[in-house]
Write a protein that holds these residues in place. Structure first.
Motif, PDB file in Angstrom:
ATOM      1  N   SER A 153      55.634 -15.063  36.550  1.00  0.00           N
ATOM      2  CA  SER A 153      55.837 -14.569  35.189  1.00  0.00           C
ATOM      3  C   SER A 153      56.454 -15.662  34.314  1.00  0.00           C
ATOM      4  O   SER A 153      56.959 -16.661  34.823  1.00  0.00           O
ATOM      5  CB  SER A 153      56.758 -13.347  35.220  1.00  0.00           C
ATOM      6  OG  SER A 153      58.032 -13.719  35.744  1.00  0.00           O
ATOM      7  N   PRO A 154      56.449 -15.460  33.005  1.00  0.00           N
ATOM      8  CA  PRO A 154      56.993 -16.486  32.103  1.00  0.00           C
ATOM      9  C   PRO A 154      58.446 -16.872  32.409  1.00  0.00           C
ATOM     10  O   PRO A 154      58.798 -18.058  32.343  1.00  0.00           O
ATOM     11  CB  PRO A 154      56.870 -15.840  30.729  1.00  0.00           C
ATOM     12  CG  PRO A 154      55.675 -14.954  30.855  1.00  0.00           C
ATOM     13  CD  PRO A 154      55.757 -14.404  32.253  1.00  0.00           C
ATOM     14  N   SER A 155      59.255 -15.895  32.758  1.00  0.00           N
ATOM     15  CA  SER A 155      60.656 -16.200  33.046  1.00  0.00           C
ATOM     16  C   SER A 155      60.886 -16.646  34.476  1.00  0.00           C
ATOM     17  O   SER A 155      61.956 -17.141  34.821  1.00  0.00           O
ATOM     18  CB  SER A 155      61.519 -14.971  32.766  1.00  0.00           C
ATOM     19  OG  SER A 155      61.191 -13.934  33.676  1.00  0.00           O
ATOM     20  N   GLY A 156      59.890 -16.433  35.324  1.00  0.00           N
ATOM     21  CA  GLY A 156      60.022 -16.809  36.721  1.00  0.00           C
ATOM     22  C   GLY A 156      60.608 -15.740  37.608  1.00  0.00           C
ATOM     23  O   GLY A 156      60.807 -15.962  38.808  1.00  0.00           O
ATOM     24  N   ASP A 157      60.874 -14.539  37.044  1.00  0.00           N
ATOM     25  CA  ASP A 157      61.524 -13.509  37.841  1.00  0.00           C
ATOM     26  C   ASP A 157      60.547 -12.653  38.636  1.00  0.00           C
ATOM     27  O   ASP A 157      60.972 -11.799  39.426  1.00  0.00           O
ATOM     28  CB  ASP A 157      62.387 -12.610  36.947  1.00  0.00           C
ATOM     29  CG  ASP A 157      61.579 -11.900  35.877  1.00  0.00           C
ATOM     30  OD1 ASP A 157      62.121 -11.023  35.199  1.00  0.00           O
ATOM     31  OD2 ASP A 157      60.392 -12.253  35.697  1.00  0.00           O
ATOM     32  N   TYR A 158      59.269 -12.877  38.441  1.00  0.00           N
ATOM     33  CA  TYR A 158      58.256 -12.128  39.189  1.00  0.00           C
ATOM     34  C   TYR A 158      57.211 -13.095  39.724  1.00  0.00           C
ATOM     35  O   TYR A 158      56.734 -13.973  39.003  1.00  0.00           O
ATOM     36  CB  TYR A 158      57.582 -11.092  38.291  1.00  0.00           C
ATOM     37  CG  TYR A 158      56.386 -10.436  38.928  1.00  0.00           C
ATOM     38  CD1 TYR A 158      55.091 -10.850  38.622  1.00  0.00           C
ATOM     39  CD2 TYR A 158      56.543  -9.408  39.868  1.00  0.00           C
ATOM     40  CE1 TYR A 158      53.992 -10.267  39.228  1.00  0.00           C
ATOM     41  CE2 TYR A 158      55.449  -8.817  40.469  1.00  0.00           C
ATOM     42  CZ  TYR A 158      54.174  -9.263  40.146  1.00  0.00           C
ATOM     43  OH  TYR A 158      53.083  -8.682  40.750  1.00  0.00           O
ATOM     44  N   THR A 159      56.889 -12.943  40.988  1.00  0.00           N
ATOM     45  CA  THR A 159      55.830 -13.740  41.602  1.00  0.00           C
ATOM     46  C   THR A 159      54.880 -12.848  42.382  1.00  0.00           C
ATOM     47  O   THR A 159      55.259 -11.751  42.819  1.00  0.00           O
ATOM     48  CB  THR A 159      56.408 -14.812  42.550  1.00  0.00           C
ATOM     49  OG1 THR A 159      57.214 -14.164  43.556  1.00  0.00           O
ATOM     50  CG2 THR A 159      57.247 -15.835  41.802  1.00  0.00           C
ATOM     51  N   ASP A 160      53.682 -13.318  42.566  1.00  0.00           N
ATOM     52  CA  ASP A 160      52.657 -12.583  43.304  1.00  0.00           C
ATOM     53  C   ASP A 160      51.858 -13.603  44.108  1.00  0.00           C
ATOM     54  O   ASP A 160      51.642 -14.725  43.656  1.00  0.00           O
ATOM     55  CB  ASP A 160      51.754 -11.831  42.331  1.00  0.00           C
ATOM     56  CG  ASP A 160      50.829 -10.844  43.024  1.00  0.00           C
ATOM     57  OD1 ASP A 160      49.830 -10.426  42.427  1.00  0.00           O
ATOM     58  OD2 ASP A 160      51.109 -10.491  44.200  1.00  0.00           O
ATOM     59  N   TYR A 161      51.420 -13.174  45.297  1.00  0.00           N
ATOM     60  CA  TYR A 161      50.710 -14.079  46.184  1.00  0.00           C
ATOM     61  C   TYR A 161      49.497 -13.396  46.802  1.00  0.00           C
ATOM     62  O   TYR A 161      49.511 -12.195  47.077  1.00  0.00           O
ATOM     63  CB  TYR A 161      51.616 -14.546  47.320  1.00  0.00           C
ATOM     64  CG  TYR A 161      52.788 -15.379  46.873  1.00  0.00           C
ATOM     65  CD1 TYR A 161      54.013 -14.785  46.585  1.00  0.00           C
ATOM     66  CD2 TYR A 161      52.662 -16.752  46.727  1.00  0.00           C
ATOM     67  CE1 TYR A 161      55.088 -15.554  46.162  1.00  0.00           C
ATOM     68  CE2 TYR A 161      53.738 -17.526  46.303  1.00  0.00           C
ATOM     69  CZ  TYR A 161      54.944 -16.918  46.029  1.00  0.00           C
ATOM     70  OH  TYR A 161      56.009 -17.683  45.610  1.00  0.00           O
ATOM     71  N   ALA A 162      48.480 -14.190  47.059  1.00  0.00           N
ATOM     72  CA  ALA A 162      47.380 -13.717  47.878  1.00  0.00           C
ATOM     73  C   ALA A 162      47.889 -13.524  49.303  1.00  0.00           C
ATOM     74  O   ALA A 162      48.770 -14.256  49.762  1.00  0.00           O
ATOM     75  CB  ALA A 162      46.243 -14.731  47.860  1.00  0.00           C
TER      76      ALA A 162
END
Length: 123
Positions: A52-61
């Protein structure tokens, strides 16, 4: 218009690590969701990771969970992909992408793309 430039690709041995960089310019980097996609030889471009823009959310395959880590430094307008426990299946071109709206797993959700950086993993 956002310009994205990837670097950090190269040759690695199976089990090794690489760190990819995506340098952004020309736009408000801190407002964009960022992602990495992988295009293996002869295959379609697929989602690897997003932040996310702020870096507080990530997602991975699923294929990279526990092995790859996406991060960003908004002060330096740079996104990163730390790749570990590499396998020959990770070989291909890695593209950095930016989205104005939100993170997503589909290439069509991203507005800007870099030229890609080649990663080759030998067995």
């Amino acid at each position: 218009q956002v310009q994205l430039v990837e670097s950090g690709g190269g040759l690695a041995q199976a089990g090794g690590s690489l760190r990819l960089f995506c340098a952004a310019s020309g736009g408000p980097f801190s407002t964009y969701a960022m992602a990495w996609f992988h295009e293996a030889p002869g295959k379609e471009r697929v989602f690897v990771a997003a932040i996310s823009p702020s870096g507080d959310y990530t997602d991975y395959a699923d294929s990279v969970k526990g092995r790859f880590a996406i991060s960003r430094d908004n002060a330096k307008n740079t996104a990163f992909l730390q790749m570990s426990s590499l396998s020959p299946e990770d070989t291909g071109v890695y593209y950095c992408a930016a989205a104005r709206l939100r993170t997503g797993i589909w290439a069509r959700e991203y507005d800007y793309w870099g030229q890609g950086t080649q990663v080759t993993v030998s067995s």
